[in-house]
Design a protein around this motif. Structure first.
Motif, PDB file in Angstrom:
ATOM      1  N   VAL A  66      19.884  46.465 -51.671  1.00  0.00           N
ATOM      2  CA  VAL A  66      19.088  45.233 -51.576  1.00  0.00           C
ATOM      3  C   VAL A  66      19.961  44.063 -51.113  1.00  0.00           C
ATOM      4  O   VAL A  66      19.536  43.252 -50.281  1.00  0.00           O
ATOM      5  CB  VAL A  66      18.402  44.924 -52.925  1.00  0.00           C
ATOM      6  CG1 VAL A  66      17.762  43.552 -52.919  1.00  0.00           C
ATOM      7  CG2 VAL A  66      17.368  45.985 -53.237  1.00  0.00           C
ATOM      8  N   ILE A  67      21.188  43.991 -51.628  1.00  0.00           N
ATOM      9  CA  ILE A  67      22.099  42.924 -51.206  1.00  0.00           C
ATOM     10  C   ILE A  67      22.425  43.061 -49.721  1.00  0.00           C
ATOM     11  O   ILE A  67      22.348  42.091 -48.960  1.00  0.00           O
ATOM     12  CB  ILE A  67      23.384  42.931 -52.055  1.00  0.00           C
ATOM     13  CG1 ILE A  67      23.068  42.504 -53.488  1.00  0.00           C
ATOM     14  CG2 ILE A  67      24.458  42.023 -51.450  1.00  0.00           C
ATOM     15  CD1 ILE A  67      24.216  42.694 -54.452  1.00  0.00           C
ATOM     16  N   CYS A  68      22.781  44.268 -49.288  1.00  0.00           N
ATOM     17  CA  CYS A  68      23.115  44.493 -47.870  1.00  0.00           C
ATOM     18  C   CYS A  68      21.905  44.263 -46.974  1.00  0.00           C
ATOM     19  O   CYS A  68      22.039  43.712 -45.874  1.00  0.00           O
ATOM     20  CB  CYS A  68      23.665  45.899 -47.680  1.00  0.00           C
ATOM     21  SG  CYS A  68      25.307  46.136 -48.371  1.00  0.00           S
ATOM     22  N   ALA A  69      20.732  44.677 -47.430  1.00  0.00           N
ATOM     23  CA  ALA A  69      19.511  44.472 -46.649  1.00  0.00           C
ATOM     24  C   ALA A  69      19.233  42.993 -46.455  1.00  0.00           C
ATOM     25  O   ALA A  69      18.894  42.541 -45.352  1.00  0.00           O
ATOM     26  CB  ALA A  69      18.327  45.158 -47.335  1.00  0.00           C
ATOM     27  N   THR A  70      19.386  42.236 -47.515  1.00  0.00           N
ATOM     28  CA  THR A  70      19.143  40.791 -47.437  1.00  0.00           C
ATOM     29  C   THR A  70      20.156  40.105 -46.533  1.00  0.00           C
ATOM     30  O   THR A  70      19.790  39.289 -45.678  1.00  0.00           O
ATOM     31  CB  THR A  70      19.179  40.171 -48.845  1.00  0.00           C
ATOM     32  OG1 THR A  70      18.221  40.859 -49.668  1.00  0.00           O
ATOM     33  CG2 THR A  70      18.854  38.699 -48.814  1.00  0.00           C
ATOM     34  N   LEU A  71      21.419  40.461 -46.696  1.00  0.00           N
ATOM     35  CA  LEU A  71      22.459  39.870 -45.841  1.00  0.00           C
ATOM     36  C   LEU A  71      22.276  40.260 -44.378  1.00  0.00           C
ATOM     37  O   LEU A  71      22.459  39.431 -43.479  1.00  0.00           O
ATOM     38  CB  LEU A  71      23.843  40.280 -46.338  1.00  0.00           C
ATOM     39  CG  LEU A  71      24.283  39.679 -47.670  1.00  0.00           C
ATOM     40  CD1 LEU A  71      25.620  40.264 -48.099  1.00  0.00           C
ATOM     41  CD2 LEU A  71      24.354  38.168 -47.588  1.00  0.00           C
ATOM     42  N   ALA A  72      21.922  41.506 -44.129  1.00  0.00           N
ATOM     43  CA  ALA A  72      21.711  41.962 -42.749  1.00  0.00           C
ATOM     44  C   ALA A  72      20.514  41.243 -42.130  1.00  0.00           C
ATOM     45  O   ALA A  72      20.555  40.847 -40.953  1.00  0.00           O
ATOM     46  CB  ALA A  72      21.500  43.468 -42.708  1.00  0.00           C
ATOM     47  N   ALA A  73      19.447  41.070 -42.896  1.00  0.00           N
ATOM     48  CA  ALA A  73      18.253  40.395 -42.380  1.00  0.00           C
ATOM     49  C   ALA A  73      18.553  38.939 -42.045  1.00  0.00           C
ATOM     50  O   ALA A  73      18.181  38.446 -40.970  1.00  0.00           O
ATOM     51  CB  ALA A  73      17.119  40.497 -43.390  1.00  0.00           C
ATOM     52  N   ILE A  74      19.232  38.258 -42.938  1.00  0.00           N
ATOM     53  CA  ILE A  74      19.570  36.846 -42.697  1.00  0.00           C
ATOM     54  C   ILE A  74      20.521  36.722 -41.511  1.00  0.00           C
ATOM     55  O   ILE A  74      20.330  35.872 -40.627  1.00  0.00           O
ATOM     56  CB  ILE A  74      20.166  36.210 -43.966  1.00  0.00           C
ATOM     57  CG1 ILE A  74      19.087  36.105 -45.051  1.00  0.00           C
ATOM     58  CG2 ILE A  74      20.766  34.836 -43.668  1.00  0.00           C
ATOM     59  CD1 ILE A  74      19.624  35.745 -46.420  1.00  0.00           C
ATOM     60  N   SER A  75      21.539  37.572 -41.472  1.00  0.00           N
ATOM     61  CA  SER A  75      22.496  37.539 -40.355  1.00  0.00           C
ATOM     62  C   SER A  75      21.811  37.851 -39.034  1.00  0.00           C
ATOM     63  O   SER A  75      22.035  37.167 -38.034  1.00  0.00           O
ATOM     64  CB  SER A  75      23.624  38.536 -40.584  1.00  0.00           C
ATOM     65  OG  SER A  75      24.311  38.243 -41.762  1.00  0.00           O
ATOM     66  N   GLY A  76      20.985  38.892 -39.030  1.00  0.00           N
ATOM     67  CA  GLY A  76      20.275  39.262 -37.809  1.00  0.00           C
ATOM     68  C   GLY A  76      19.368  38.158 -37.306  1.00  0.00           C
ATOM     69  O   GLY A  76      19.288  37.897 -36.101  1.00  0.00           O
TER      70      GLY A  76
END
Length: 168
Positions: free
Chosen positions: A137-147
């Motif tokens: 969930v942390i990686c998904a959130t960071l990836a979504a925001i970064s993307g």
């Protein structure tokens, strides 16, 4: 320009609309905004796709489509971006998610041997499962925001560059 580059790789909207796993959305797929490509729809679609790429659930494409429809972002991009996690990239991505989860929860990383069995899966839910899910969930959130922000910056840069080239 970013738009032309992205459009080269997008599948035909009729092909995506009639994909067997997306037929559950029926007439919702006929919204023109789901197929339109602009900065807003592209950055949102990348964010949706990247989020579900890092979530370890089956039917990630369907979930990405289900979120892309109410957000009215580009459907083909959000569905295609999920394939960042494929059989080759899934092990390192999910292992990194597990490590992020161990750091977030303050647990030491456990050594484990993967087995393709139902019993191993059930046993791992209590041992490595919590850290893996929290890390995902942390990686998904960071990836979504970064993307979201990277696509926005790339899109703005390409528009600015095209604008300057026209003035020359």
């Amino acid at each position: 320009m970013a738009k032309k580059t992205i459009q080269r790789f997008l599948p035909d909207h009729n092909k995506v609309r009639h994909h067997k796993s997306l037929k559950i959305f029926g007439r919702l797929l006929h919204d023109a905004n789901l197929w339109h490509l602009n900065r807003r729809s592209a950055r949102g679609a990348f964010a949706v796709g990247l989020f579900f790429a890092f979530i370890p659930v089956p039917f990630q494409m369907v979930l990405a489509a289900a979120l892309a429809i109410p957000l009215r972002v580009n459907l083909p991009i959000s569905v295609a971006t999920v394939w960042i996690t494929n059989p080759l990239t899934m092990p390192p991505i999910f292992y990194c998610s597990y490590l992020v989860g161990t750091v977030a929860l303050g647990h030491p990383a456990q050594h484990f041997q993967f087995e393709a069995s139902w019993q191993w899966f059930l046993d791992s839910l209590t041992t490595i499962g919590p850290a893996f899910l929290v890390g995902s969930v942390i990686c998904a959130t960071l990836a979504a925001i970064s993307g979201y922000f990277v696509v926005d910056l790339v899109w703005r840069h390409s528009v600015r560059k095209a604008w300057l080239n026209r003035h020359k």
